[in-house]
Design an enzyme around this catalytic site. Structure first.
Site, PDB file in Angstrom:
ATOM      1  N   SER A  77       0.831  -1.195   0.000  1.00  0.00           N
ATOM      2  CA  SER A  77       0.000   0.000   0.000  1.00  0.00           C
ATOM      3  C   SER A  77       0.871   1.253   0.000  1.00  0.00           C
ATOM      4  O   SER A  77       1.656   1.452  -0.924  1.00  0.00           O
ATOM      5  CB  SER A  77      -0.962  -0.044   1.198  1.00  0.00           C
ATOM      6  OG  SER A  77      -1.964   0.931   1.092  1.00  0.00           O
ATOM      7  N   HIS A 121      -8.165  -5.037  -0.719  1.00  0.00           N
ATOM      8  CA  HIS A 121      -6.889  -4.378  -0.459  1.00  0.00           C
ATOM      9  C   HIS A 121      -5.956  -5.264   0.363  1.00  0.00           C
ATOM     10  O   HIS A 121      -4.746  -5.085   0.345  1.00  0.00           O
ATOM     11  CB  HIS A 121      -7.120  -3.050   0.256  1.00  0.00           C
ATOM     12  CG  HIS A 121      -5.885  -2.213   0.376  1.00  0.00           C
ATOM     13  ND1 HIS A 121      -5.101  -1.884  -0.706  1.00  0.00           N
ATOM     14  CD2 HIS A 121      -5.281  -1.655   1.462  1.00  0.00           C
ATOM     15  CE1 HIS A 121      -4.077  -1.141  -0.300  1.00  0.00           C
ATOM     16  NE2 HIS A 121      -4.168  -0.996   1.005  1.00  0.00           N
TER      17      HIS A 121
END
Length: 689
Positions: free
Chosen positions: A539, A654
């Protein structure tokens, strides 16, 4: 002035069309090639099976939450890869083999509906304890659906009697038995630019959702609107997130939402009759990083007397705040080491604090504290863990001038830690700042710098990296005699707001200078060599290692970059990206693009400069950080003839994966890549392009 971000000319823009036939064909070709390549490595089956075994181990600690007389928890194992929501009693939970009542079987539900459901949580109705709002997502995306479950029959409550929210970002939150607060990105008012709900509605049982009354709506340019409701006090609080570090807190009153007159950059929270304020900037003589407390009625009246409960110094930072029935418990990092303090109110309206860390044992451990029941009990859940110490779960009771700890469970070791040690070190960054990092590995290392070493980092959003037991890293890397390093670079929360803000927006390169300073310190100390040194990040950490790939490629032998941000000219136009402009900047502003362009990995890749072998991974179902970032970077590296390996999971959101088997594949591919690139070749020279 620099021109705005050059998005229209991007020849790889088609890869941002997530589920187009052309893009998915491109993904499938590369993912198959990666699986064929890395799964053929001799070590891969050992890695995959070891990771899956650890993730599915039946002797893991079942973490729970108390509601009424029951303890509720979510559990996955080999027989239930998507999981069970279940409950037990205190008496049973304290026994070696608790008896569990299964409330919802996600594997059975998925087979029935043909949907790969992933757990997002549940909220039990405290009035009667017979209903729950259950939140699920398709394939692990942030967008999810909510349905009402009858806890006596274990059947869904059908509409129109039951509450059902369609698939979108947002939640249903109990107000009482016959009403919920509704937030959804699929609202007639539309979502915010970041894709989150902008309206909260009051939805009464038995009425169509189209009749749910709007209570408050925020601007489309805000990040989003979020709801908290305390079923015991009956108080509802709205959080209007204007930007990531700019929030307005509103308390529902008879006349409607009333904004608390507090600094919008502070983190304000309401508990019972008190307001806590965590400062990101100096306020009324209190330094940034302080924790202040005041009575709610005084705050609403605009004349609060703030009492400082925690005031930081150069070595300390507040990381967590927890209420019990009558105490306030703070977790503080001192030189990135956890300490716990219990604060109790005094008759004159003040607070007295006492450090209770000694009652928790010692060592380089992370301590997580949460209330068992913050309105009716003084008890705390305590979870402790370290790099080489598996998780321990205890119940602690505050009061009486200390902390009494009752250990409930300890997880077994998942990898052989004999001969391994943990040490803390400090590197010196380009501007002279000392940067802490943790080193885990063999106590005795060869003096020639040949030990394969992986450096991990994040450095964003005031998130601190602290010691934690990770069986994946242990089995995949440490057990092989290698070194794992975790860097506490600026941008994170290791030293509070000042540490975070030191690498905010135009100062972001400080984080990258810190990270490469740690890498160079490892080489200087003889721990490893450039050819044996890899880096990993996810991320925002993917952006970090993307910067290493493009700004400091000569310092690493391999790069693992997962669910990353990489195209900083378009990140704000993709999914939740607009919500992060407070962290990085606005690419559409020419002045801000001038600094963003200096560290945007997708734009900084120099065709004439060699790069180390790179592994990129993402998820098709990631609806937070767009998979286009990783796709386009892989395509660019391919076009330049670089050593790039790409893999994309078709679900997982995610997080990257949804089940233990998917997680085992996700991790095993990356670690197989690192073994092949760092441990399976001669040690001379850096990675070549």
């Amino acid at each position: 002035m620099t021109d705005p971000a050059p998005t229209p000319a991007d020849p790889r823009l088609w890869l941002e069309d997530v589920e187009s036939a052309q893009a998915l064909a491109w993904v499938a070709t590369r993912s198959r090639a990666t699986e064929e390549q890395l799964q053929s490595e001799a070590l891969y089956p050992v890695l995959h099976d070891g990771i899956r075994e650890a993730l599915e181990a039946s002797d893991r600690i079942p973490l729970v939450q108390q509601v009424g007389d029951h303890l509720y928890g979510f559990w996955t194992d080999a027989e239930h890869p998507r999981g069970l929501w279940r409950r037990t009693t205190w008496g049973s939970y304290r026994s070696p083999e608790p008896a569990w009542e299964v409330l919802l079987d996600l594997d059975a539900l998925g087979e029935e509906k043909g949907v790969p459901w992933v757990w997002q949580g549940a909220s039990v109705l405290r009035a009667g304890l017979d209903r729950a709002l259950v939140h699920l997502s398709r394939g692990g995306s942030d967008a999810g659906t909510t349905r009402e479950l009858d806890l006596t029959t274990l059947d869904w409550v059908p509409a129109p009697e039951g509450f059902v929210k369609g698939e979108a970002k947002g939640r249903l939150t109990w107000l009482d038995r016959d009403a919920v607060w509704l937030t959804t990105a699929d609202d007639p008012t539309g979502p915010t630019r970041s894709g989150y709900p902008r309206t909260v509605r009051l939805w009464r049982r038995g009425t169509p959702v189209t009749e749910a009354a709007p209570v408050h709506t925020v601007d489309e340019d805000d990040l989003g609107l979020f709801v908290q409701h305390d079923q015991r006090s009956g108080r509802t609080v709205l959080h209007r997130a204007i930007a990531f570090y700019d929030e307005q807190v509103l308390v529902m009153q008879e006349e409607g939402p009333v904004a608390l007159p507090v600094p919008r950059t502070a983190d304000a929270d309401v508990h019972g009759d008190h307001v806590t304020l965590r400062l990101r900037h100096d306020h009324e003589g209190h330094p940034a990083g302080s924790l202040l407390v005041a009575p709610l009625d005084e705050v609403l009246a605009g004349r609060p007397t703030w009492t400082p409960v925690f005031t930081p110094d150069e070595r300390s930072a507040l990381v967590d705040v927890t209420w019990t029935m009558s105490s306030l418990v703070t977790t503080v990092l001192v030189d990135v080491r956890h300490t716990v303090h219990v604060h109790t109110p005094t008759p004159d309206g003040g607070w007295v604090g006492e450090e209770v860390t000694g009652a928790l044992g010692h060592g380089l451990q992370t301590v997580s504290v949460s209330a068992v029941d913050d309105h009716e009990s003084e008890d705390l859940w305590l979870v402790t863990t370290g790099f080489l110490e598996p998780m321990t779960l205890s119940v602690a009771r505050t009061g009486g001038g200390g902390l009494s700890v009752d250990r409930l469970r300890s997880a077994p070791h998942r990898f052989d830690a004999e001969g391994l040690t943990v040490s803390q070190h400090w590197a010196t960054s380009a501007d002279g700042t000392r940067v802490p990092y943790w080193q885990v590995g063999p106590e005795v290392l060869p003096p020639d710098g040949t030990t394969p070493t992986v450096l991990h980092g994040y450095g964003g959003f005031e998130h601190a990296l602290t010691p934690a037991y990770d069986p994946v890293v242990g089995r995949s890397w440490l057990a092989h005699g290698h070194v794992h390093v975790v860097a506490g670079i600026r941008g994170g929360g290791e030293f509070g707001p000042r540490w975070h803000q030191a690498a905010l927006r135009e100062r972001r390169p400080r984080a990258y200078e810190d990270f490469v300073a740690v890498a160079r310190d490892l080489v200087t100390r003889g721990v490893t060599s450039v050819a044996r040194l890899g880096c990993t990040g996810r991320s925002n950490g993917g952006l970090l290692v993307g910067a290493m790939l493009t700004l400091y490629p000569e310092d690493f032998g391999a790069v693992v970059c997962q669910v990353p941000l990489l195209d900083m000219s378009r990140y704000h136009r993709l999914l939740a990206g607009a919500s992060w402009m407070a962290e990085y900047g606005d690419p559409d502003d020419p002045d801000q693009w001038a600094w963003l362009s200096t560290f945007s990995p997708y734009h900084r890749l120099d065709p004439l400069r060699p790069t180390p072998p790179t592994y990129l991974a993402t998820s098709t179902r990631d609806d937070r950080v767009h998979p286009g970032h990783a796709r386009k970077m892989a395509a660019l590296l391919e076009e330049l003839g670089r050593d790039v390996t790409y893999w994309e999971n078709t679900e997982g959101g995610h997080g990257g994966a949804s089940t233990a088997d998917q997680w085992a594949t996700w991790h095993a591919l990356a670690w197989a890549f690192l073994h092949a690139r760092l441990a399976g070749r001669p040690a001379e020279g850096p990675g070549e392009g």
